[in-house]
Design a protein around this motif. Structure first.
Motif, PDB file in Angstrom:
ATOM      1  N   LEU A  38      -6.476  -3.167  -4.848  1.00 40.76           N
ATOM      2  CA  LEU A  38      -6.092  -2.048  -4.934  1.00 40.76           C
ATOM      3  C   LEU A  38      -6.988  -1.059  -5.332  1.00 40.76           C
ATOM      4  CD1 LEU A  38      -3.076  -0.767  -5.152  1.00 40.76           C
ATOM      5  CD2 LEU A  38      -3.079  -1.073  -7.683  1.00 40.76           C
ATOM      6  N   THR A  39      -7.014   0.212  -4.752  1.00 41.89           N
ATOM      7  CA  THR A  39      -7.861   1.239  -5.001  1.00 41.89           C
ATOM      8  C   THR A  39      -7.717   1.725  -6.326  1.00 41.89           C
ATOM      9  OG1 THR A  39      -6.631   2.569  -3.804  1.00 41.89           O
ATOM     10  CG2 THR A  39      -8.133   1.837  -2.617  1.00 41.89           C
ATOM     11  N   ASP A  40      -8.903   2.353  -6.839  1.00 44.21           N
ATOM     12  CA  ASP A  40      -8.847   2.783  -8.225  1.00 44.21           C
ATOM     13  C   ASP A  40      -7.273   3.739  -8.489  1.00 44.21           C
ATOM     14  OD1 ASP A  40     -10.545   1.418  -9.067  1.00 44.21           O
ATOM     15  OD2 ASP A  40     -11.985   2.888  -8.801  1.00 44.21           O
ATOM     16  N   ASP A  41      -6.947   4.473  -7.599  1.00 43.19           N
ATOM     17  CA  ASP A  41      -5.814   5.497  -7.602  1.00 43.19           C
ATOM     18  C   ASP A  41      -4.725   4.992  -6.692  1.00 43.19           C
ATOM     19  OD1 ASP A  41      -7.016   5.710  -4.874  1.00 43.19           O
ATOM     20  OD2 ASP A  41      -6.839   7.935  -4.874  1.00 43.19           O
ATOM     21  N   GLY A  42      -4.788   3.684  -6.259  1.00 43.20           N
ATOM     22  CA  GLY A  42      -3.781   3.175  -5.506  1.00 43.20           C
ATOM     23  C   GLY A  42      -2.231   2.722  -6.419  1.00 43.20           C
ATOM     24  N   LEU A  43      -1.338   2.207  -5.766  1.00 41.74           N
ATOM     25  CA  LEU A  43      -0.047   2.115  -6.114  1.00 41.74           C
ATOM     26  C   LEU A  43       0.310   0.711  -5.638  1.00 41.74           C
ATOM     27  CD1 LEU A  43       2.660   2.949  -7.861  1.00 41.74           C
ATOM     28  CD2 LEU A  43       3.630   3.475  -5.286  1.00 41.74           C
ATOM     29  N   LEU A  44       0.774  -0.246  -6.802  1.00 45.40           N
ATOM     30  CA  LEU A  44       1.330  -1.591  -6.467  1.00 45.40           C
ATOM     31  C   LEU A  44       2.802  -1.290  -6.615  1.00 45.40           C
ATOM     32  CD1 LEU A  44       1.299  -4.649  -5.714  1.00 45.40           C
ATOM     33  CD2 LEU A  44       0.611  -5.063  -8.206  1.00 45.40           C
ATOM     34  N   LEU A  45       3.399  -1.535  -5.913  1.00 42.19           N
ATOM     35  CA  LEU A  45       4.967  -1.475  -5.879  1.00 42.19           C
ATOM     36  C   LEU A  45       5.634  -2.834  -5.668  1.00 42.19           C
ATOM     37  CD1 LEU A  45       7.455   1.133  -4.622  1.00 42.19           C
ATOM     38  CD2 LEU A  45       7.685  -1.202  -4.061  1.00 42.19           C
ATOM     39  N   ALA A  46       6.493  -3.211  -6.375  1.00 45.50           N
ATOM     40  CA  ALA A  46       7.097  -4.573  -6.266  1.00 45.50           C
ATOM     41  C   ALA A  46       8.664  -4.343  -6.453  1.00 45.50           C
ATOM     42  CB  ALA A  46       6.613  -5.674  -7.340  1.00 45.50           C
ATOM     43  N   CYS A  47       9.421  -4.944  -5.516  1.00 40.22           N
ATOM     44  CA  CYS A  47      10.750  -4.909  -5.478  1.00 40.22           C
ATOM     45  C   CYS A  47      11.577  -6.361  -5.528  1.00 40.22           C
ATOM     46  CB  CYS A  47      11.442  -3.982  -4.710  1.00 40.22           C
ATOM     47  SG  CYS A  47      13.212  -3.866  -4.812  1.00 40.22           S
ATOM     48  N   HIS A  48      12.339  -6.713  -6.398  1.00 39.93           N
ATOM     49  CA  HIS A  48      12.858  -8.111  -6.349  1.00 39.93           C
ATOM     50  C   HIS A  48      14.415  -8.199  -6.733  1.00 39.93           C
ATOM     51  CE1 HIS A  48       8.511  -9.055  -6.212  1.00 39.93           C
ATOM     52  NE2 HIS A  48       8.810 -10.250  -5.595  1.00 39.93           N
ATOM     53  N   TRP A  49      15.112  -8.949  -6.239  1.00 41.03           N
ATOM     54  CA  TRP A  49      16.469  -9.357  -6.401  1.00 41.03           C
ATOM     55  C   TRP A  49      16.604  -9.839  -7.530  1.00 41.03           C
ATOM     56  CZ3 TRP A  49      21.092  -8.868  -4.739  1.00 41.03           C
ATOM     57  CH2 TRP A  49      22.311  -9.979  -5.091  1.00 41.03           C
ATOM     58  N   ARG A  50      17.552  -9.618  -8.621  1.00 35.01           N
ATOM     59  CA  ARG A  50      17.236 -10.177 -10.061  1.00 35.01           C
ATOM     60  C   ARG A  50      17.943 -11.297 -10.372  1.00 35.01           C
ATOM     61  NH1 ARG A  50      18.542  -5.929 -14.301  1.00 35.01           N
ATOM     62  NH2 ARG A  50      17.794  -7.416 -15.734  1.00 35.01           N
ATOM     63  N   PRO A  51      19.335 -11.389  -9.746  1.00 34.81           N
ATOM     64  CA  PRO A  51      20.177 -12.961  -9.902  1.00 34.81           C
ATOM     65  C   PRO A  51      19.036 -14.290  -9.585  1.00 34.81           C
ATOM     66  CG  PRO A  51      21.434 -11.264  -9.107  1.00 34.81           C
ATOM     67  CD  PRO A  51      19.908 -10.766  -8.956  1.00 34.81           C
ATOM     68  N   PRO A  52      18.992 -15.175 -10.122  1.00 33.20           N
ATOM     69  CA  PRO A  52      18.648 -16.428  -9.725  1.00 33.20           C
ATOM     70  C   PRO A  52      19.334 -16.952  -8.610  1.00 33.20           C
ATOM     71  CG  PRO A  52      20.250 -16.632 -11.684  1.00 33.20           C
ATOM     72  CD  PRO A  52      20.219 -15.413 -11.432  1.00 33.20           C
ATOM     73  N   PHE A  53      18.226 -17.575  -7.682  1.00 32.10           N
ATOM     74  CA  PHE A  53      18.725 -18.494  -6.698  1.00 32.10           C
ATOM     75  C   PHE A  53      17.991 -19.797  -6.269  1.00 32.10           C
ATOM     76  CE2 PHE A  53      15.722 -15.390  -5.461  1.00 32.10           C
ATOM     77  CZ  PHE A  53      15.172 -15.953  -4.499  1.00 32.10           C
ATOM     78  N   ASP A  54      18.442 -20.628  -5.593  1.00 35.62           N
ATOM     79  CA  ASP A  54      18.049 -22.054  -5.484  1.00 35.62           C
ATOM     80  C   ASP A  54      16.387 -22.100  -5.093  1.00 35.62           C
ATOM     81  OD1 ASP A  54      20.202 -22.783  -6.614  1.00 35.62           O
ATOM     82  OD2 ASP A  54      21.081 -23.602  -4.433  1.00 35.62           O
ATOM     83  N   ALA A  55      16.156 -21.291  -3.971  1.00 37.80           N
ATOM     84  CA  ALA A  55      14.958 -21.316  -3.383  1.00 37.80           C
ATOM     85  C   ALA A  55      13.727 -20.545  -4.368  1.00 37.80           C
ATOM     86  CB  ALA A  55      14.782 -20.622  -2.088  1.00 37.80           C
ATOM     87  N   ALA A  56      14.190 -19.939  -5.351  1.00 40.93           N
ATOM     88  CA  ALA A  56      13.284 -19.163  -6.205  1.00 40.93           C
ATOM     89  C   ALA A  56      12.337 -20.217  -7.225  1.00 40.93           C
ATOM     90  CB  ALA A  56      13.803 -18.134  -7.104  1.00 40.93           C
ATOM     91  N   ARG A  57      11.005 -20.104  -7.195  1.00 42.40           N
ATOM     92  CA  ARG A  57      10.187 -21.208  -8.044  1.00 42.40           C
ATOM     93  C   ARG A  57       9.629 -20.060  -9.403  1.00 42.40           C
ATOM     94  NH1 ARG A  57       6.091 -23.599  -3.594  1.00 42.40           N
ATOM     95  NH2 ARG A  57       7.606 -25.067  -2.528  1.00 42.40           N
ATOM     96  N   SER A  58       9.973 -18.803  -9.235  1.00 37.29           N
ATOM     97  CA  SER A  58       9.585 -17.989 -10.453  1.00 37.29           C
ATOM     98  C   SER A  58      10.635 -16.812 -10.623  1.00 37.29           C
ATOM     99  CB  SER A  58       8.162 -16.991  -9.966  1.00 37.29           C
ATOM    100  OG  SER A  58       7.028 -18.229  -9.907  1.00 37.29           O
ATOM    101  N   THR A  59      10.938 -16.533 -11.693  1.00 40.90           N
ATOM    102  CA  THR A  59      11.958 -15.502 -11.861  1.00 40.90           C
ATOM    103  C   THR A  59      11.301 -13.987 -11.621  1.00 40.90           C
ATOM    104  OG1 THR A  59      11.236 -15.145 -14.207  1.00 40.90           O
ATOM    105  CG2 THR A  59      12.855 -16.799 -13.690  1.00 40.90           C
ATOM    106  N   THR A  60      12.281 -13.018 -11.539  1.00 42.37           N
ATOM    107  CA  THR A  60      11.870 -11.826 -10.984  1.00 42.37           C
ATOM    108  C   THR A  60      11.125 -11.311 -12.295  1.00 42.37           C
ATOM    109  OG1 THR A  60      13.701 -11.369  -9.606  1.00 42.37           O
ATOM    110  CG2 THR A  60      12.647  -9.526 -10.855  1.00 42.37           C
TER     111      THR A  60
END
Length: 195
Positions: A132-154
């Protein structure tokens, strides 16, 4: 089942997440785009670009955009979705093992992080901060309810991504968590001389 095998099986059906037909997905895209503090980005990267529906929307805001995904079938669909945008480059990649060179002023992590075990998630988060550049943006969007294939939580994913970065915005509801971070605080009003 490995993550690659999971997505290979999933993408045997067209648009398995219904990005093109569900209001939930259209609304999530609109929220994502509305949260971007800048009108344009020089060099963006979307991890987990899937069939390229969000990629095409991001392309309208980026001079250059890299989309990566683990699934060859997803990337074939993404090529169709982004064919009108010559500045889009698509690559098959498994993260955090496969990593592009260079730095990005926009990095979008869409529904990717929770498919990683904790150690790989931590490694990916560290690598993202360095990309990430010094002035850059890291954006993350994730589904909140748990589901079987998930290995980590949101919450685990967003917690890992937020380390050593300043929160720019947060939106959450019962379904999704959308957050953005930067190396330093940003203000759209300040950029435009309003404060």
């Amino acid at each position: 089942m490995s993550t690659a095998a999971y997505f290979d099986a999933l993408y045997q059906q067209p648009d398995p997440f219904h990005y093109r037909s569900r209001w939930y997905e259209a609304r999530k895209r609109a929220l994502t785009l509305a949260c971007l503090p800048r009108r344009r980005y020089a060099c963006g990267w979307e991890l987990g670009c899937s069939n390229g529906v969000l990629t095409a929307a991001l392309a309208a805001r980026c001079d250059a955009l890299l989309g990566t995904d683990i699934s060859a079938d997803a990337l074939a669909d993404a090529a169709v979705s982004t064919r009108a945008w010559p500045q889009v480059r698509l690559e098959r990649a498994t993260h955090p093992q496969d990593w592009p060179s260079g730095r990005f002023d926009l990095i979008v992590v869409s529904e990717v992080g929770y498919y990683l075990p904790s150690s790989a998630l931590q490694q990916m988060a560290r690598q993202l901060r360095h990309s990430l550049t010094d002035d850059g943006l890291l954006l993350a969007c994730h589904w909140r309810p748990p589901f079987d294939a998930a290995r980590s939580t949101t919450e685990d994913v967003h917690g890992a991504l937020s380390e050593h970065l300043v929160e720019v915005f947060t939106y959450q509801d019962a379904d999704l968590l959308l957050q953005g971070w930067s190396a330093r605080a940003t203000s759209v009003a300040a950029w435009e001389g309003l404060r």
